[in-house]
Design a protein around this motif. Sequence first.
Motif, PDB file in Angstrom:
ATOM      1  N   GLU A  97       5.176  17.504  -2.727  1.00 48.35           N
ATOM      2  CA  GLU A  97       4.581  16.365  -2.026  1.00 48.35           C
ATOM      3  C   GLU A  97       3.231  16.020  -2.616  1.00 48.35           C
ATOM      4  N   ARG A  98       3.096  14.767  -2.983  1.00 46.71           N
ATOM      5  CA  ARG A  98       1.797  14.292  -3.452  1.00 46.71           C
ATOM      6  C   ARG A  98       1.435  13.013  -2.694  1.00 46.71           C
ATOM      7  N   ALA A  99       0.764  12.111  -3.358  1.00 48.46           N
ATOM      8  CA  ALA A  99       0.164  10.998  -2.608  1.00 48.46           C
ATOM      9  C   ALA A  99       1.105   9.827  -2.302  1.00 48.46           C
ATOM     10  N   THR A 100       2.333   9.882  -2.804  1.00 45.50           N
ATOM     11  CA  THR A 100       3.201   8.717  -2.593  1.00 45.50           C
ATOM     12  C   THR A 100       4.136   8.877  -1.405  1.00 45.50           C
ATOM     13  N   SER A 128       0.836  -1.181   0.000  1.00 46.17           N
ATOM     14  CA  SER A 128       0.000   0.000   0.000  1.00 46.17           C
ATOM     15  C   SER A 128       0.881   1.244   0.000  1.00 46.17           C
ATOM     16  N   ILE A 129       0.500   2.197  -0.830  1.00 46.77           N
ATOM     17  CA  ILE A 129       1.261   3.439  -0.989  1.00 46.77           C
ATOM     18  C   ILE A 129       0.497   4.556  -0.302  1.00 46.77           C
ATOM     19  N   PRO A 130       1.048   5.357   0.564  1.00 50.85           N
ATOM     20  CA  PRO A 130       2.454   5.338   0.972  1.00 50.85           C
ATOM     21  C   PRO A 130       2.701   4.562   2.268  1.00 50.85           C
ATOM     22  N   LYS A 131       1.657   3.856   2.758  1.00 48.67           N
ATOM     23  CA  LYS A 131       1.831   3.212   4.062  1.00 48.67           C
ATOM     24  C   LYS A 131       3.034   2.247   4.058  1.00 48.67           C
ATOM     25  N   ASP A 132       3.002   1.288   3.145  1.00 50.91           N
ATOM     26  CA  ASP A 132       4.079   0.303   3.132  1.00 50.91           C
ATOM     27  C   ASP A 132       5.321   0.806   2.410  1.00 50.91           C
ATOM     28  N   LEU A 133       5.076   1.667   1.462  1.00 57.65           N
ATOM     29  CA  LEU A 133       6.201   2.132   0.647  1.00 57.65           C
ATOM     30  C   LEU A 133       5.989   3.584   0.233  1.00 57.65           C
ATOM     31  N   ALA A 134       6.997   4.396   0.496  1.00 59.22           N
ATOM     32  CA  ALA A 134       6.961   5.770   0.009  1.00 59.22           C
ATOM     33  C   ALA A 134       7.779   5.827  -1.275  1.00 59.22           C
ATOM     34  N   VAL A 135       7.347   6.657  -2.209  1.00 56.25           N
ATOM     35  CA  VAL A 135       8.096   6.777  -3.465  1.00 56.25           C
ATOM     36  C   VAL A 135       8.264   8.249  -3.810  1.00 56.25           C
ATOM     37  N   ILE A 136       9.466   8.617  -4.161  1.00 54.95           N
ATOM     38  CA  ILE A 136       9.711   9.984  -4.626  1.00 54.95           C
ATOM     39  C   ILE A 136      10.396   9.928  -5.987  1.00 54.95           C
ATOM     40  N   GLY A 137       9.887  10.698  -6.890  1.00 55.58           N
ATOM     41  CA  GLY A 137      10.479  10.769  -8.216  1.00 55.58           C
ATOM     42  C   GLY A 137      11.350  12.012  -8.362  1.00 55.58           C
ATOM     43  N   TYR A 138      11.784  12.260  -9.587  1.00 51.11           N
ATOM     44  CA  TYR A 138      12.632  13.415  -9.828  1.00 51.11           C
ATOM     45  C   TYR A 138      12.271  14.002 -11.189  1.00 51.11           C
ATOM     46  N   LEU A 172       2.348  11.030  -7.930  1.00 52.85           N
ATOM     47  CA  LEU A 172       3.720  10.836  -7.460  1.00 52.85           C
ATOM     48  C   LEU A 172       4.315  12.107  -6.845  1.00 52.85           C
ATOM     49  N   SER A 173       4.912  11.954  -5.678  1.00 54.35           N
ATOM     50  CA  SER A 173       5.713  13.049  -5.135  1.00 54.35           C
ATOM     51  C   SER A 173       7.002  13.112  -5.939  1.00 54.35           C
ATOM     52  N   SER A 174       7.453  14.314  -6.217  1.00 55.61           N
ATOM     53  CA  SER A 174       8.606  14.405  -7.114  1.00 55.61           C
ATOM     54  C   SER A 174       9.390  15.678  -6.841  1.00 55.61           C
ATOM     55  N   VAL A 175      10.671  15.619  -7.111  1.00 48.04           N
ATOM     56  CA  VAL A 175      11.496  16.811  -6.943  1.00 48.04           C
ATOM     57  C   VAL A 175      11.418  17.652  -8.206  1.00 48.04           C
ATOM     58  N   ASP A 176      10.996  18.868  -8.041  1.00 42.89           N
ATOM     59  CA  ASP A 176      10.913  19.779  -9.183  1.00 42.89           C
ATOM     60  C   ASP A 176      12.197  20.594  -9.219  1.00 42.89           C
TER      61      ASP A 176
END
Lengths: 334, 334
Positions: free
Chosen positions: A330-333, A268-278, A291-295
Motif C-alpha cells: 500500500e502506498r499513496a494511490t 484527486s488521488i486517491p480521493k477520486d480515484l484509487a489506483v493499484i499496479g502490479y 503507486l500501490s502495487s502488488v508485489d
Amino acid sequence: MTIYDISKKAGVSIATVSRVLNGSSNVSPKTKQKVMDVINECGYSPNVFARGLGLDSMNCVGILCADSSDIYLAKAVYYIEQALRAGGYNAILACTGYSLETRKASLNMIMKQRVDCVILVGSSFIENNDADNDYIREAAEKVPVMLLNADFDCPNVYCTLCDDFKSTMDATIWLLNHKRKKILYLYNSHSYSAIRKLSGFRSAILMKELDLDKNYEQFYDGPRDNIDGVRDFLLSVRKNHIDFDAVLCADDSLASGALKYAKASKLSIPKDLAVIGYNNSILSLACDPDLSSVDNHLEDQCNQLVKSCIQILSGIETPQKIIFSGELIERATT
Amino acid sequence: MTIYDISKKAGVSIATVSRVLNGSSNVSPKTKQKVMDVINECGYSPNVFARGLGLDSMNCVGILCADSSDIYLAKAVYYIEQALRAGGYNAILACTGYSLETRKASLNMIMKQRVDCVILVGSSFIENNDADNDYIREAAEKVPVMLLNADFDCPNVYCTLCDDFKSTMDATIWLLNHKRKKILYLYNSHSYSAIRKLSGFRSAILMKELDLDKNYEQFYDGPRDNIDGVRDFLLSVRKNHIDFDAVLCADDSLASGALKYAKASKLSIPKDLAVIGYNNSILSLACDPDLSSVDNHLEDQCNQLVKSCIQILSGIETPQKIIFSGELIERATT
DNA sequence: CGAATTTATGAAAGCGCTTACACATTTTTA
DNA sequence: TAAAAATGTGTAAGCGCTTTCATAAATTCG
C-alpha cells in the motif's frame, strides 16, 4: 594448452587429468594434488567444445523471454542469470517477441545450442489454445523446461508462479472493502497470467455479490511502455460514460498511465480515484503519487526456479509446481 | 542423426555434406541440392560442439553488463541481442556487478566459453585508473572487444558511444540560456561516461564565464533504483544551504528522485525548479510531470555496434570508434 | 601368507565435425 | 588433340575431451 600438456607436466595420463577435472573419486590424493598444482600453475581450463562433445552438455541453460527490455522481464532475467551463474551454469539469452511463430523459432534455435535446460520467462509462452503449446511439449521431451509465471501440466515441465488469481482477487476485495464502488480492471495481455488475474477480479466481484460488467474490464492494446497511450485510452473509456472510482491494473506501466489519466482529468488521488499496479517495479516509485502495487516476490520466485532447475539437472527429484503468493504494497494511490 | 546419416542418405561423403553445410563453393549445384533436400527432410542440424571443436568458434558472442535489470542497460542488452540474432549469432549473457573484481571474473568466465567476441555494455567497464583496464587489453588479444558507451584506445577494441560531453554541455547551456542561474549537477557513478558528462557540465559553466563550485556537483552514492533515496539526498543538500533552480541528472532515475524532492519541498516544476534527466527511458514518461531528458539514440548505437561486430568477425575492416550525438527531448520539467 | 578384492592408472576408442590432401573428372588452352 | 588447369568428390587425420576396459598396485580376508 590442452589436457595433453597438463598430463605431460604432471607425469600422468590424460585420463587421470580428466578424472581430477571431473571430480572422479578414483584418484589418489597425491596424484590429484599434483595435477591440480599443474593446472593452477598453467592457468589451464578445458576446451568447452571438446568437453561438450564428450559429455553432450555444456553446463548452459537457455533463457527465453519475450522482451528483455520490459522492466519486469528484465528483472526476472537478471535474477535468473545471477542464480544460474552462482550455480555454475552459463546462460544464453534469446528474446522471442510475443508471437507464437517467433517464439517457436527462438526455442528451436536455443535447442540446437544443446542447452541443458530451457527457462521460459513469462506467461506469454503459454497459449490459451492448448494445441499451440505442442512446441513446449516437444522441447520438454529433450530437456527440462522451466516456466516462470505460468502453469502448464506436462512431464518434464516445471512451473514456478505467483498465485495471480488470488492476488488480484485480494486486491479487488481490498478496494471494495475500502468503499470503492466501481472498479475498472485494466489489462494489456491475453497471456495465461493475465487471464488468471482477470478471473481473480471477477471472482471478487461475484464474491461480494455484485454484478459483472464487461465495461469494467478494459483491454489496452497498445505498446507496453506507452504510458501516454494508456492515459488517452482511459480518457476515451471515460468519455464512453463508463464511470469508475478505482483502476486495478495488470501491470505498473498501466497504472502509471492511469495516474496520468487522473491528472489529465483533474481527479484527486486517491480521493477520486484509487489506483493499484502490479509487479511493484521501479515505476511504482517514479510515479506521482507513489503507486500501490502488488508485489509477487519475483526475486524469490527466480531463485526457487533456478534451484529447482539445478536440482533436476543433478538428478534430484523436484516438485513440478511451486506457487508463491502476492502481496499488496500500500502506498499513496489507495 | 549425424553427418554420416546424411551422407549415406544422400549418397555422398561426409566431406561433401560438410561443404554444403558451410557454404563452400566447390560443390556442384546438383550435389548441393541433393544434400540440402536430405538435410531438410531429416530436419538435421549439426552438433554445435563438434562444429565448435573443428572451427574453434561457436558463432556466439558474450554480452557483459553490470546489471541487466537496470532500465537503461536492459534496453541496450535487448537491442544488442536482437541484432546479434538477426545476424546469425547467439548471445550469452553475464551480469558482472559494478566492482572490478566481479567484472574480471565474469570476463574470464565468458572467455572460457570461447565466444567469438565480447560486448561490454556500459561505461562502467572502463576504470579511471588505466592500469586497471589491463583485463580488457588481455581479452582483446584473444577476441575483438566491443564497447558500448565507452571510449578506450586499444588494438582490437571497438567503441560505439554517445558524445556525453557535448550532450551534457548542451543541456547545461540550454538551461543557462533559459534563465537558470544555479544548476546542480547530480550523478551517481564515477564511470567513464559519468566523468565525461561532468566535464561537459563544467565546460558549459566556464564557457558562460561563470564560476565552478563543487557544491553544485553532487554525487549520490545510493542504490540506482532508490528514487526515495535520491529525494532525501537532495533534501539534505538543500538543508546545507545549497540553493539551486535546476537539476541536471546523469540518469532518469536521479531525475525522478529530483521530482520527488520538488514535491516534498513544494516547489513548482518547472517554475521553481527545472529538471533534466538522461537516457530518455520509460521513467521520463512515468514521472509527473513528464521529464525532459537527453536521448542518446541507444537503439541506433546498439545496431551500429552489432553491425561493426559482425563486420569484424567477417574480416571486414571497421572504424574503431563511432560517436553518436545526444539530443535534448524537451518535456514538462524545463 | 596367498587368494580375493579394491583402488589407481593408462591405453585407446570414440564424440561429430572440418579440412588438407589425393584423386578422378571435366574444362580450357595451345 | 594432348597437356594444363580447374572442378568436384572422397579419404583420413585431426580438434580436445570423456570413458570403457585392461592392468598394475595396494588392501583385505580366511
